[in-house]
Design a protein around this motif. Structure first.
Motif, PDB file in Angstrom:
ATOM      1  N   LYS A   1       0.861  -1.188   0.000  1.00  0.00           N
ATOM      2  CA  LYS A   1       0.000   0.000   0.000  1.00  0.00           C
ATOM      3  C   LYS A   1       0.896   1.236   0.000  1.00  0.00           C
ATOM      4  CE  LYS A   1      -3.869  -2.183   2.355  1.00  0.00           C
ATOM      5  NZ  LYS A   1      -4.732  -2.126   3.548  1.00  0.00           N
ATOM      6  N   PRO A   2       1.005   1.907  -1.136  1.00  0.00           N
ATOM      7  CA  PRO A   2       1.917   3.059  -1.239  1.00  0.00           C
ATOM      8  C   PRO A   2       1.693   4.136  -0.177  1.00  0.00           C
ATOM      9  CG  PRO A   2       1.158   2.409  -3.412  1.00  0.00           C
ATOM     10  CD  PRO A   2       0.371   1.595  -2.418  1.00  0.00           C
TER      11      PRO A   2
ATOM     12  N   ARG B   1      16.791   5.719   4.297  1.00  0.00           N
ATOM     13  CA  ARG B   1      17.007   5.549   2.851  1.00  0.00           C
ATOM     14  C   ARG B   1      16.911   4.075   2.471  1.00  0.00           C
ATOM     15  NH1 ARG B   1      22.005   7.183   2.487  1.00  0.00           N
ATOM     16  NH2 ARG B   1      21.411   9.365   2.646  1.00  0.00           N
ATOM     17  N   ASP B   2      17.530   3.203   3.255  1.00  0.00           N
ATOM     18  CA  ASP B   2      17.455   1.761   2.990  1.00  0.00           C
ATOM     19  C   ASP B   2      16.011   1.266   3.072  1.00  0.00           C
ATOM     20  OD1 ASP B   2      20.202   1.776   2.684  1.00  0.00           O
ATOM     21  OD2 ASP B   2      20.612   0.817   4.627  1.00  0.00           O
ATOM     22  N   ALA B   3      15.250   1.825   4.001  1.00  0.00           N
ATOM     23  CA  ALA B   3      13.832   1.457   4.118  1.00  0.00           C
ATOM     24  C   ALA B   3      13.067   1.893   2.868  1.00  0.00           C
ATOM     25  CB  ALA B   3      13.223   2.069   5.368  1.00  0.00           C
ATOM     26  N   CYS B   4      13.444   3.024   2.293  1.00  0.00           N
ATOM     27  CA  CYS B   4      12.812   3.452   1.029  1.00  0.00           C
ATOM     28  C   CYS B   4      12.979   2.366  -0.027  1.00  0.00           C
ATOM     29  CB  CYS B   4      13.432   4.758   0.522  1.00  0.00           C
ATOM     30  SG  CYS B   4      12.925   6.244   1.386  1.00  0.00           S
ATOM     31  N   TYR B   5      14.203   1.848  -0.146  1.00  0.00           N
ATOM     32  CA  TYR B   5      14.445   0.789  -1.134  1.00  0.00           C
ATOM     33  C   TYR B   5      13.621  -0.454  -0.828  1.00  0.00           C
ATOM     34  CZ  TYR B   5      18.340   3.732  -2.611  1.00  0.00           C
ATOM     35  OH  TYR B   5      19.109   4.777  -3.046  1.00  0.00           O
ATOM     36  N   ALA B   6      13.520  -0.805   0.446  1.00  0.00           N
ATOM     37  CA  ALA B   6      12.730  -1.978   0.845  1.00  0.00           C
ATOM     38  C   ALA B   6      11.247  -1.795   0.522  1.00  0.00           C
ATOM     39  CB  ALA B   6      12.910  -2.256   2.334  1.00  0.00           C
TER      40      ALA B   6
ATOM     41  N   ASP C   1      10.150   0.058  -2.054  1.00  0.00           N
ATOM     42  CA  ASP C   1      10.054   0.458  -3.465  1.00  0.00           C
ATOM     43  C   ASP C   1       9.701   1.928  -3.630  1.00  0.00           C
ATOM     44  OD1 ASP C   1      10.716  -2.096  -4.365  1.00  0.00           O
ATOM     45  OD2 ASP C   1       8.630  -2.744  -4.418  1.00  0.00           O
ATOM     46  N   LEU C   2      10.293   2.779  -2.801  1.00  0.00           N
ATOM     47  CA  LEU C   2      10.105   4.218  -2.885  1.00  0.00           C
ATOM     48  C   LEU C   2      11.448   4.876  -3.222  1.00  0.00           C
ATOM     49  CD1 LEU C   2       7.952   4.758   0.339  1.00  0.00           C
ATOM     50  CD2 LEU C   2       7.133   4.740  -2.037  1.00  0.00           C
ATOM     51  N   ALA C   3      11.384   5.969  -3.942  1.00  0.00           N
ATOM     52  CA  ALA C   3      12.599   6.698  -4.286  1.00  0.00           C
ATOM     53  C   ALA C   3      13.007   7.603  -3.121  1.00  0.00           C
ATOM     54  CB  ALA C   3      12.355   7.534  -5.535  1.00  0.00           C
ATOM     55  N   PRO C   4      14.223   7.419  -2.597  1.00  0.00           N
ATOM     56  CA  PRO C   4      14.655   8.247  -1.469  1.00  0.00           C
ATOM     57  C   PRO C   4      14.605   9.742  -1.745  1.00  0.00           C
ATOM     58  CG  PRO C   4      16.154   6.397  -1.772  1.00  0.00           C
ATOM     59  CD  PRO C   4      15.214   6.405  -2.950  1.00  0.00           C
ATOM     60  N   HIS C   5      14.815  10.156  -2.975  1.00  0.00           N
ATOM     61  CA  HIS C   5      14.806  11.592  -3.268  1.00  0.00           C
ATOM     62  C   HIS C   5      13.441  12.231  -3.031  1.00  0.00           C
ATOM     63  CE1 HIS C   5      13.353  10.228  -7.252  1.00  0.00           C
ATOM     64  NE2 HIS C   5      12.720  11.377  -7.249  1.00  0.00           N
TER      65      HIS C   5
END
Length: 151
Positions: free
Chosen positions: A106-107, A136-141, A143-147
């Motif tokens: 759920k985005p 930032r690592d959680a963003c990757y987990a 599937d979100l762009a850290p920027h």
């Protein structure tokens, strides 16, 4: 504007955005991912300082969005994640990050988990490099762009 002021303003903006979505953030996946994120931020530098543990626990129980869940349940989950991280930080980090990743479906919840990490990390006025890296690592987990979050 000083870095401290920008950080404080960013954390306040994130909290306001979370509060606006409060009624949409009631799932078990969000609850679990949020507590995992809080534990990762609290232990970002590889150690869990008792004062920081208490501070994060206090922030959890006083966060408007997290009041959708029983405080004792949140505390139990947070403590369990910290114990996992304390037992073996590197292995525990992988396990706890997997818990964060459960909000990926759920985005809106995934974004809220990242926002909680930023709010928790910035609450003391010092969203340091290790905390930023964990979020930032959680963003990757998730599937979100850290920027998207200035990370």
């Amino acid at each position: 504007m000083a870095l401290w002021d920008r950080l404080k303003e960013s954390a306040q903006t994130m909290q306001a955005q979370l509060e606006a979505k409060r009624n949409d953030l009631k799932s078990g996946a969000f609850r679990d991912a949020s507590m995992a994120m809080c534990a990762l931020v609290a232990a970002a530098d590889g150690t869990i300082d008792p004062a920081e543990r208490r501070r994060v626990a206090h922030l959890i129980t006083n966060n408007e969005v997290l009041r959708n869940f029983p405080a004792a349940d949140l505390q139990r989950r947070f403590d369990a994640h910290l114990e996992t991280l304390t037992a073996d930080f590197e292995l525990g980090r992988v396990s706890v990050m997997q818990e964060v990743a459960k909000a990926r479906k759920k985005p809106a919840e995934a974004r809220a988990v990242i926002q909680i990490g930023i709010v928790i990390g910035g609450a003391d006025g010092d969203f340091d490099a290790t905390e930023r890296t964990v979020v930032r690592d959680a963003c990757y987990a998730l599937d979100l762009a850290p920027h998207e979050f200035d990370l």
